[in-house]
Design a protein around this motif. Structure first.
Motif, PDB file in Angstrom:
ATOM      1  N   PRO A 172       9.591   5.353  -5.970  1.00  0.00           N
ATOM      2  CA  PRO A 172       9.550   4.898  -7.341  1.00  0.00           C
ATOM      3  C   PRO A 172      10.759   5.808  -7.807  1.00  0.00           C
ATOM      4  CG  PRO A 172       8.051   6.526  -6.857  1.00  0.00           C
ATOM      5  CD  PRO A 172       8.326   5.995  -5.679  1.00  0.00           C
ATOM      6  N   THR A 173      11.505   4.879  -8.842  1.00  0.00           N
ATOM      7  CA  THR A 173      12.626   5.319  -9.625  1.00  0.00           C
ATOM      8  C   THR A 173      12.248   6.174 -10.942  1.00  0.00           C
ATOM      9  OG1 THR A 173      12.881   3.578 -10.743  1.00  0.00           O
ATOM     10  CG2 THR A 173      14.018   3.410  -8.783  1.00  0.00           C
ATOM     11  N   ASP A 174      13.036   6.531 -11.791  1.00  0.00           N
ATOM     12  CA  ASP A 174      12.851   7.098 -12.852  1.00  0.00           C
ATOM     13  C   ASP A 174      12.164   6.335 -13.894  1.00  0.00           C
ATOM     14  OD1 ASP A 174      13.489   9.466 -12.103  1.00  0.00           O
ATOM     15  OD2 ASP A 174      15.480   9.485 -13.009  1.00  0.00           O
ATOM     16  N   SER A 175      12.521   4.906 -13.657  1.00  0.00           N
ATOM     17  CA  SER A 175      12.079   3.737 -14.401  1.00  0.00           C
ATOM     18  C   SER A 175      10.821   3.284 -14.117  1.00  0.00           C
ATOM     19  CB  SER A 175      13.085   2.465 -14.600  1.00  0.00           C
ATOM     20  OG  SER A 175      14.249   2.774 -14.882  1.00  0.00           O
ATOM     21  N   SER A 176       9.802   3.027 -14.961  1.00  0.00           N
ATOM     22  CA  SER A 176       8.403   2.585 -14.865  1.00  0.00           C
ATOM     23  C   SER A 176       8.250   1.177 -14.266  1.00  0.00           C
ATOM     24  CB  SER A 176       7.548   2.705 -16.110  1.00  0.00           C
ATOM     25  OG  SER A 176       6.327   2.218 -16.026  1.00  0.00           O
ATOM     26  N   GLY A 177       7.584   1.023 -13.231  1.00  0.00           N
ATOM     27  CA  GLY A 177       7.538  -0.175 -12.448  1.00  0.00           C
ATOM     28  C   GLY A 177       8.732  -0.587 -11.664  1.00  0.00           C
ATOM     29  N   GLN A 214       0.793  -1.165   0.057  1.00  0.00           N
ATOM     30  CA  GLN A 214      -0.217  -0.034  -0.020  1.00  0.00           C
ATOM     31  C   GLN A 214       0.914   1.200   0.103  1.00  0.00           C
ATOM     32  OE1 GLN A 214      -2.265  -0.535   3.382  1.00  0.00           O
ATOM     33  NE2 GLN A 214      -0.385  -0.516   4.861  1.00  0.00           N
ATOM     34  N   ASN A 215       0.064   2.443  -0.188  1.00  0.00           N
ATOM     35  CA  ASN A 215       1.092   3.612  -0.047  1.00  0.00           C
ATOM     36  C   ASN A 215       1.043   4.142   1.370  1.00  0.00           C
ATOM     37  OD1 ASN A 215       1.171   4.471  -3.010  1.00  0.00           O
ATOM     38  ND2 ASN A 215      -1.050   4.574  -2.876  1.00  0.00           N
ATOM     39  N   CYS A 216       2.246   4.587   1.638  1.00  0.00           N
ATOM     40  CA  CYS A 216       2.527   5.042   2.891  1.00  0.00           C
ATOM     41  C   CYS A 216       3.298   6.303   2.606  1.00  0.00           C
ATOM     42  CB  CYS A 216       3.622   4.094   3.796  1.00  0.00           C
ATOM     43  SG  CYS A 216       2.764   2.568   4.054  1.00  0.00           S
ATOM     44  N   GLY A 217       2.168   7.553   2.547  1.00  0.00           N
ATOM     45  CA  GLY A 217       2.783   8.847   2.211  1.00  0.00           C
ATOM     46  C   GLY A 217       3.386   8.694   0.875  1.00  0.00           C
ATOM     47  N   ALA A 218       4.665   9.172   0.555  1.00  0.00           N
ATOM     48  CA  ALA A 218       5.327   9.307  -0.629  1.00  0.00           C
ATOM     49  C   ALA A 218       5.940   7.803  -1.060  1.00  0.00           C
ATOM     50  CB  ALA A 218       6.044  10.496  -0.939  1.00  0.00           C
ATOM     51  N   ALA A 219       5.983   7.096  -0.076  1.00  0.00           N
ATOM     52  CA  ALA A 219       6.574   5.571  -0.330  1.00  0.00           C
ATOM     53  C   ALA A 219       5.555   4.758  -0.456  1.00  0.00           C
ATOM     54  CB  ALA A 219       7.787   5.412   0.567  1.00  0.00           C
TER      55      ALA A 219
END
Length: 109
Positions: free
Chosen positions: A58-63, A22-27
């Motif tokens: 998330p990184t600059d790469s999707s997924g 799940q989402n936890c803030g921005a992470a």
């Protein structure tokens, strides 16, 4: 890509875990939602509710997410972690000193 949902870990000789990502803030984080034996039967598990993944960004790469940690309930250790999502498969790696071990989890929902 949306990594949130319920995921099944790879099975070991006792069964597998279900992890709620799940989402936890921005992470992104994940908690142990349940455990099942090799026949798929739910059973008691002392670590239900325990945080297993945290601080994945998330990184600059999707997924792809990294910068996070993963806790291994088998040995109680915490590792640097990264995740890669491809369709309904999530490859989760735990790393120490650049040496990584990974599992591929399957989306349940």
């Amino acid at each position: 890509q949306d990594v949130t949902g319920l995921w099944r870990t790879e099975a070991n000789d006792q069964g597998y875990l279900e992890i709620k990502v799940q989402n936890c803030g921005a992470a992104i984080c994940g908690i142990i939602a349940g455990a099942r034996d090799l026949q798929g039967q739910t059973g008691p598990y002392e670590h239900v509710g325990q945080r297993m993944i945290w601080d994945m960004v998330p990184t600059d790469s999707s997924g792809v997410w990294n910068g996070g940690k993963i806790w291994d309930p088998r040995n109680g250790r915490t590792y640097n972690s990264r995740m890669t999502l491809l369709a309904n498969k999530l490859t989760v790696a735990g790393c120490v000193l650049g040496i990584c071990q990974s599992q591929t989890w399957t989306r349940l929902r």
